[in-house]
Design a protein around this motif. Structure first.
Motif, short mmCIF file in Angstrom:
data_model
loop_
_atom_site.label_atom_id
_atom_site.label_comp_id
_atom_site.label_asym_id
_atom_site.label_seq_id
_atom_site.Cartn_x
_atom_site.Cartn_y
_atom_site.Cartn_z
N SER A 23 26.73 131.79 85.19
CA SER A 23 27.90 131.11 85.77
C SER A 23 27.77 129.59 85.64
O SER A 23 28.79 128.86 85.69
N PHE A 74 31.86 131.61 94.32
CA PHE A 74 32.66 130.84 93.35
C PHE A 74 33.95 131.53 92.92
O PHE A 74 34.67 131.03 92.07
N THR A 75 34.23 132.71 93.51
CA THR A 75 35.50 133.38 93.21
C THR A 75 36.13 133.87 94.51
O THR A 75 35.44 134.27 95.45
N GLN A 105 21.79 132.80 86.77
CA GLN A 105 23.08 133.38 86.36
C GLN A 105 23.68 132.50 85.26
O GLN A 105 23.40 131.30 85.19
N PHE A 123 34.15 136.10 85.11
CA PHE A 123 33.41 137.37 85.23
C PHE A 123 32.01 137.21 84.65
O PHE A 123 31.76 136.30 83.85
N GLY A 136 30.57 141.46 87.66
CA GLY A 136 31.10 140.80 88.85
C GLY A 136 32.25 139.94 88.36
O GLY A 136 32.20 139.41 87.24
N ARG A 192 15.11 136.04 87.30
CA ARG A 192 15.02 136.25 88.75
C ARG A 192 13.68 136.90 89.08
O ARG A 192 13.25 137.81 88.35
N1 DAH Z 1 26.91 135.30 88.54
C1 DAH Z 1 27.07 136.59 89.17
C2 DAH Z 1 25.70 137.26 89.25
O1 DAH Z 1 24.82 136.89 88.55
C3 DAH Z 1 28.00 137.46 88.39
C4 DAH Z 1 29.40 136.98 88.49
C5 DAH Z 1 30.18 137.43 89.54
C6 DAH Z 1 29.91 136.10 87.59
C7 DAH Z 1 31.50 137.00 89.67
C8 DAH Z 1 31.23 135.66 87.72
C9 DAH Z 1 32.00 136.13 88.79
O2 DAH Z 1 31.78 134.79 86.89
O3 DAH Z 1 33.27 135.72 88.88
O4 DAH Z 1 25.53 138.17 90.01
#
Ligand code: DAH
Length: 340
Positions: free
Chosen positions: A173, A253-254, A171, A309, A285, A197
């Protein structure tokens, strides 16, 4: 004398064959036909002094030869002046009257075009563009994002592990943490890039795809700011009449978290293989940054709040252009790519 005339005939042939310029041909002409001292001219002049029985045959042959030489000289002169007019094959001729040559230059891949378009939308909202490594440490991909050791996404079948706590990031993130580690709030950034993945490849899944992470941190940032920014983004990308749906969800993380769906533009909400017959496609997300994440990077979670997000670039592109198979992006078939 007849013998002499046929020798002259052969000699003229040889001389003309060797001649390479107009001047040389003129010299040959003078040598044989010149009024003063021309070989043929002299023979004709000498005819009255020949024996009577030789006179008429020599006269006839000499005159025929004279005409023949005249003709050969003219032909040679013509062919030399013609080749002088032809272009030298070594010199390139540029004909300005020719129509231009069409060169196809190629263009950016549709996914790159989507990423560029999204970057432009967020730049207008004063978001910076950040990048992070694709080969990551487990810490950035999981621990710092509040993802516990027993979380299913950490299983071998959900992440490509490289050994020595390294992995291919699953991700974007990860870039949230890297940016917060090196900067103090306020932060507004997006981070585009590849993620990996070990998913089974089908019409909607690939083992490498693209995400764009977003993060905004400041004093007083609320969920309504998140909703405002994402709505603005979706309307800029898809058009004003796009339908969006926020569903409560969970990401480590959220807190709170949401999954955001866009109405399926392929089937106009009726249900198809891309939207799993639901009429909606999940493209994002999002949520409010968990205080635990702020604690990890040393931010005061009493003072700062923020939202984050993650956008799926392939999904977004598929929805916008009505593409029903993610594999098309990676097959490099020009019949597909040249449509964008
Ligand atoms: N990293 C998550 C994924 O790969 C997507 C995601 C969800 C990113 C919520 C975010 C978040 O920053 O707040 O499924």
């Amino acid at each position: 004398m007849q013998k002499r005339l046929s020798e002259i005939q052969n000699q003229v042939k040889d001389d003309l064959a060797k001649a390479k310029s107009l001047e040389e041909v003129e010299t040959i002409k003078t040598r044989y036909l010149g009024r003063k001292g021309g070989i043929i001219t002299e023979i004709i002049k000498a005819i009255p002094g020949l024996l009577p029985e030789e006179r008429s045959s020599t006269g006839k042959s000499a005159n025929i030869l004279k005409k023949e030489i005249g003709k050969s000289v003219t032909l040679k002169l013509e062919s030399l002046s013609l080749s002088a007019k032809l272009p030298d094959p070594g010199v390139e001729i540029f004909d300005v009257s020719q129509p231009g040559e069409h060169k196809s230059y190629g263009h950016k891949h549709p996914l790159t075009q989507t990423i560029d378009e999204i970057k432009e939308i967020f730049k207008k909202l004063c978001f910076d563009i950040e990048y992070g490594p694709e080969v990551e440490h487990e810490y950035y991909n999981f621990d710092a994002l509040n993802i516990p050791a027993d979380h299913p996404s950490r299983e071998d079948f959900d992440t490509f592990y490289l050994g020595n706590k390294r992995l291919l990031r699953s991700q974007t993130s990860t870039v949230q943490i890297r940016v917060m580690e090196k900067t103090k709030p306020p932060i507004r950034m997006i981070a585009p890039g590849k993620v990996f993945r070990p998913d089974t490849v089908d019409a909607r899944h690939a083992s490498m795809f693209h995400q764009i992470e977003g993060l905004m941190v400041d004093e007083g940032v609320s969920f309504s700011d998140l909703k405002y920014v994402l709505t603005l983004f979706a309307q800029s990308y898809f058009g004003q009449d796009i339908k969006m749906r926020f569903r409560p969800s969970f990401f480590p993380f959220t807190e709170p978290s949401a999954e955001i769906d866009i109405s399926c533009s392929l089937c106009k909400g009726k249900g198809c293989s891309v939207c799993s017959q639901s009429g909606w496609v999940e493209v994002l997300g999002a949520g409010m940054v968990d205080p635990n994440v702020f604690g990890t990077v040393g931010y005061d979670s009493e003072k700062y709040t923020g939202f984050a997000f993650g956008i799926g670039v392939e999904r977004l592109t598929m929805l916008k252009y009505g593409i029903d198979n993610i594999r098309l992006f990676f097959e490099n078939d020009l019949r597909f790519l040249s449509q964008f």
